[in-house]
Design a protein around this motif. Structure first.
Motif, PDB file in Angstrom:
ATOM      1  N   LEU A 103      26.196 -18.115  59.119  1.00  0.00           N
ATOM      2  CA  LEU A 103      26.367 -19.528  59.435  1.00  0.00           C
ATOM      3  C   LEU A 103      25.346 -20.383  58.699  1.00  0.00           C
ATOM      4  CD1 LEU A 103      26.801 -19.399  63.326  1.00  0.00           C
ATOM      5  CD2 LEU A 103      28.611 -19.526  61.606  1.00  0.00           C
ATOM      6  N   LYS A 104      25.807 -21.505  58.176  1.00  0.00           N
ATOM      7  CA  LYS A 104      24.923 -22.543  57.668  1.00  0.00           C
ATOM      8  C   LYS A 104      24.914 -23.648  58.718  1.00  0.00           C
ATOM      9  CE  LYS A 104      25.160 -21.777  52.676  1.00  0.00           C
ATOM     10  NZ  LYS A 104      25.658 -20.400  52.769  1.00  0.00           N
ATOM     11  N   GLU A 106      22.894 -27.190  60.470  1.00  0.00           N
ATOM     12  CA  GLU A 106      21.959 -28.297  60.331  1.00  0.00           C
ATOM     13  C   GLU A 106      20.683 -27.974  61.106  1.00  0.00           C
ATOM     14  OE1 GLU A 106      23.876 -31.799  61.726  1.00  0.00           O
ATOM     15  OE2 GLU A 106      25.484 -31.717  60.228  1.00  0.00           O
ATOM     16  N   ASP A 138      21.429 -18.297  54.205  1.00  0.00           N
ATOM     17  CA  ASP A 138      22.115 -18.679  55.434  1.00  0.00           C
ATOM     18  C   ASP A 138      21.085 -19.005  56.505  1.00  0.00           C
ATOM     19  OD1 ASP A 138      24.852 -17.983  54.439  1.00  0.00           O
ATOM     20  OD2 ASP A 138      23.933 -15.987  54.318  1.00  0.00           O
ATOM     21  N   GLU A 153      38.301 -13.220  62.611  1.00  0.00           N
ATOM     22  CA  GLU A 153      38.478 -14.559  62.049  1.00  0.00           C
ATOM     23  C   GLU A 153      38.897 -15.549  63.135  1.00  0.00           C
ATOM     24  OE1 GLU A 153      37.874 -15.820  59.211  1.00  0.00           O
ATOM     25  OE2 GLU A 153      38.029 -14.325  57.610  1.00  0.00           O
ATOM     26  N   GLN A 157      36.967 -18.980  64.136  1.00  0.00           N
ATOM     27  CA  GLN A 157      37.617 -20.276  63.992  1.00  0.00           C
ATOM     28  C   GLN A 157      37.794 -20.997  65.328  1.00  0.00           C
ATOM     29  OE1 GLN A 157      38.278 -21.833  61.116  1.00  0.00           O
ATOM     30  NE2 GLN A 157      37.293 -20.083  60.114  1.00  0.00           N
ATOM     31  N   VAL A 161      33.525 -22.334  64.893  1.00  0.00           N
ATOM     32  CA  VAL A 161      33.723 -23.446  63.956  1.00  0.00           C
ATOM     33  C   VAL A 161      34.012 -24.730  64.737  1.00  0.00           C
ATOM     34  CG1 VAL A 161      35.253 -24.373  62.170  1.00  0.00           C
ATOM     35  CG2 VAL A 161      34.486 -21.993  62.051  1.00  0.00           C
ATOM     36  N   MET A 167      27.915 -26.120  59.722  1.00  0.00           N
ATOM     37  CA  MET A 167      28.480 -26.673  58.492  1.00  0.00           C
ATOM     38  C   MET A 167      29.392 -25.683  57.777  1.00  0.00           C
ATOM     39  SD  MET A 167      25.123 -28.640  56.958  1.00  0.00           S
ATOM     40  CE  MET A 167      24.109 -27.158  56.988  1.00  0.00           C
ATOM     41  N   GLU A 168      29.111 -24.389  57.924  1.00  0.00           N
ATOM     42  CA  GLU A 168      29.888 -23.378  57.210  1.00  0.00           C
ATOM     43  C   GLU A 168      29.791 -22.058  57.953  1.00  0.00           C
ATOM     44  OE1 GLU A 168      29.648 -21.144  52.890  1.00  0.00           O
ATOM     45  OE2 GLU A 168      29.120 -23.280  52.999  1.00  0.00           O
ATOM     46  N   ALA A 169      30.898 -21.315  57.988  1.00  0.00           N
ATOM     47  CA  ALA A 169      30.936 -20.003  58.631  1.00  0.00           C
ATOM     48  C   ALA A 169      31.678 -19.041  57.706  1.00  0.00           C
ATOM     49  CB  ALA A 169      31.630 -20.074  59.988  1.00  0.00           C
ATOM     50  N   ALA A 170      30.999 -17.973  57.288  1.00  0.00           N
ATOM     51  CA  ALA A 170      31.595 -17.009  56.357  1.00  0.00           C
ATOM     52  C   ALA A 170      31.556 -15.612  56.966  1.00  0.00           C
ATOM     53  CB  ALA A 170      30.843 -17.029  55.027  1.00  0.00           C
TER      54      ALA A 170
END
Length: 219
Positions: A103-104, A106, A138, A153, A157, A161, A167-170
């Motif tokens: 996770l990215k 803030e 990350d 996934e 989601q 998310v 900001m981002e989840a991979a």
């Protein structure tokens, strides 16, 4: 502290894995204990996770011990802070796949997201094994067991998310893992970082299970 070292190969990732399986047990130093090796499908490197007294204690690992390992081209290392491990039920935790969520987040929401993840109640067939704050590319890393990628996934989601600050989840797939620490060292380390103590029905060891074939991707 936990330290993750990403080792990039001079040639193939498979050759690097074989070499590190032989090399990493010798990386045990007075203030550094290698815990496990991991390889993910989507990445072009192999990860080594260490327990280290300090970041400075890691210097000999690279300057003295890995420098002559031919398959190693370069390394990228970062500390993992505030590691939290989760007891996993012994029943129902077999024949799963293992994934890593990066996770990215803030900075202003980092504490809130980390604590919310630790309290998150997943569906019965999904089990987090550990999470930590990363000071690398990350911000938070989470290890997840799930029956398939689609389920993992969907969890990401639908349950993560959209949180404030995310900001981002991979999601990536773990294809190989190997415990390097002794069984006693690993048990002591894992239990010392449990979010809550394991009950008699919990305590499934995902790293030892990976080696014995419990995770179908890691056979």
């Amino acid at each position: 502290m936990m330290v993750i070292a990403r080792i990039f190969p001079t040639e193939s990732k498979e050759d690097l894995w074989k070499s590190l399986v032989e090399t990493v047990p010798g990386l045990r130093l007075e203030d550094v204990t290698p815990l496990w090796l991991a390889q993910r499908q989507e990445d072009d490197f192999v990860s080594i996770v260490f327990d280290a007294r300090s970041f400075e204690a890691m210097v000999p690992v690279f300057l003295d011990h890995l420098k002559d390992c031919r398959p190693v081209r370069r390394t990228k290392t970062s500390p993992l802070l505030n590691p939290v491990f989760f007891p996993v039920p012994k029943e129902g935790a077999e024949k799963l796949h293992r994934y890593r969520l990066a996770l990215k987040v803030e900075t202003s929401e980092l504490r809130n997201v980390f604590e919310r993840l630790a309290r998150l109640e997943h569906r019965p067939e999904v089990f987090p094994t550990y999470q930590a704050i990363s000071l690398g590319d990350d911000d938070i890393l989470v290890s997840i067991l799930a029956p398939d990628r689609g389920t993992a996934e969907e969890v990401v989601q639908k349950e993560i998310v959209g949180w404030p600050g995310v900001m981002e989840a991979a999601l990536t797939t773990v294809t190989k893992s190997l415990r390097v620490a002794t069984g006693e060292e690993w048990l002591r380390y894992r239990e010392s970082h449990y979010l809550t103590p394991a009950t008699e029905e919990e305590g499934f060891d995902w790293l030892d299970a990976a080696m014995s074939g419990a995770f179908v991707d890691e056979l």
